[in-house]
Scaffold this active site. Structure first.
Site, PDB file in Angstrom:
ATOM      1  CG  ASP A 126      -1.950   1.057   1.282  1.00  0.00           C
ATOM      2  OD1 ASP A 126      -2.952   1.023   0.538  1.00  0.00           O
ATOM      3  OD2 ASP A 126      -1.736   1.990   2.080  1.00  0.00           O
ATOM      4  CG  HIS A 159      -5.003  -3.225  -0.475  1.00  0.00           C
ATOM      5  ND1 HIS A 159      -4.337  -2.849  -1.620  1.00  0.00           N
ATOM      6  CD2 HIS A 159      -4.698  -2.279   0.464  1.00  0.00           C
ATOM      7  CE1 HIS A 159      -3.667  -1.726  -1.399  1.00  0.00           C
ATOM      8  NE2 HIS A 159      -3.861  -1.370  -0.134  1.00  0.00           N
TER       9      HIS A 159
END
Length: 316
Positions: free
Chosen positions: A86, A290
């Site tokens: 991220d 994610h």
């Protein structure tokens, strides 16, 4: 800066994203140490027990990369393999781009290396009369902080689940009324996110409790300030616009990563070798969302170790 560290040997630096802390790498620490490496996972600037400066500009990419270089200096090591998820992936890419002599390799999760855009990011992010991209919603100080802090544990659970593989497959925006990542300007980000009937299979109640305690202590302002520097980062990156990542690199993304729903993302990933000429592979992890370090810990640990061994000239 607060660190989690384990093992001895060549350094592997693990950079988390939003909303995470060093705890997100809990499954990698022991595996990397057992393989003969020193694993170090900092609470990034503004997170967990690490200091959180008041000034928004203190969270620019220039400062975040300087933190990583300074960390190597304090640890007394010449270089490291840097791994990021991220926002941590953004930091990892930029650290390798700007200081190839200090970061001998880079592994990025979720976020590909992207060419500098022709205009500041917030000028072209999507918005309508009632909706705006989450990164635009984060620009104003206050609204997101108040919304996220009202029930910290529920905030974290909603965000973690919504961006995980267990929330379902992703696709590029097709004009639906509220595609993922678009925030209702009056309701906020969380209203549209479900509370799962049960915890994701990769997360325990203790995991939620640990993370919630950290954000109850630190608040969300530090992490949100990363987004408030997007245009400042764009300005600072002008001097690197023609540079390439000149070290070996690896890119991994979950098959159900929310970023894959962004129009054009597949093309960006496919063309990454223009900015990353020593890219040694792009891997799509089936069924994963994610949070790759937490959703597929064994797969990721193995891939990090294999890549690190290659850098060290070791056979696997």
């Amino acid at each position: 800066m607060h660190l989690a560290e384990q093992g001895s040997g060549p350094l592997i630096l693990l950079c988390h994203g939003f909303p995470e802390t060093s705890y997100s790498w809990r499954s990698q620490m022991g595996a990397l140490a057992a393989a003969g490496f020193k694993a170090v996972a900092p609470d990034m600037r503004g997170y967990g027990k690490t200091d959180s400066p008041q000034a928004i500009e203190a969270f620019s990419m220039e400062q975040l990369v300087a933190d990583m270089v300074g960390l190597l200096d304090v640890l007394g090591v010449a270089d490291a393999l840097i791994v990021g998820n991220d926002w941590g992936a953004n930091v990892a890419w930029q650290a390798a781009l700007r200081y190839p002599q200090r970061f001998r390799g880079v592994i990025a999760l979720g976020v590909p290396m992207m060419k500098r855009s022709p205009m500041p990011p917030t000028t072209f992010f999507p918005r309508t009369e009632g909706l705006e991209l989450y990164a635009l919603y984060f620009q104003n100080v206050g609204p997101a902080e108040r919304e996220f802090s009202a029930n910290v544990a529920e905030t974290l659970l909603k965000i973690m689940y919504a961006a995980s593989g267990e929330a379902g497959p992703r696709r590029e925006s097709d004009g639906t009324p509220n595609p993922f990542g678009m925030v209702n300007k009056t309701q906020g980000l969380l209203a549209a996110l479900p509370v799962p009937e049960s915890l994701p299979s990769w997360m325990t109640q203790n995991d939620i409790d640990v993370l919630a305690r950290e954000f109850e202590r630190s608040g969300f302002r530090g992490g949100l300030n990363y987004y408030r520097n997007l245009d400042r980062n764009w300005e600072q990156e002008a001097e690197y616009s023609d540079a390439v990542v000149a070290v070996p690199a690896l890119y991994l993304v979950g098959e159900r990563d929310t970023g894959l729903s962004i129009p054009g993302m597949a093309d960006i990933i496919a063309s990454m070798t223009a900015q990353v000429p020593y890219l040694r592979g792009t891997h799509v992890i089936p069924g994963c969302g994610h949070w790759l370090p937490q959703e597929r810990p064994e797969i990721l640990s193995t891939m990090i170790i294999d890549f690190a061994n290659e850098l060290e000239g070791k056979s696997t």
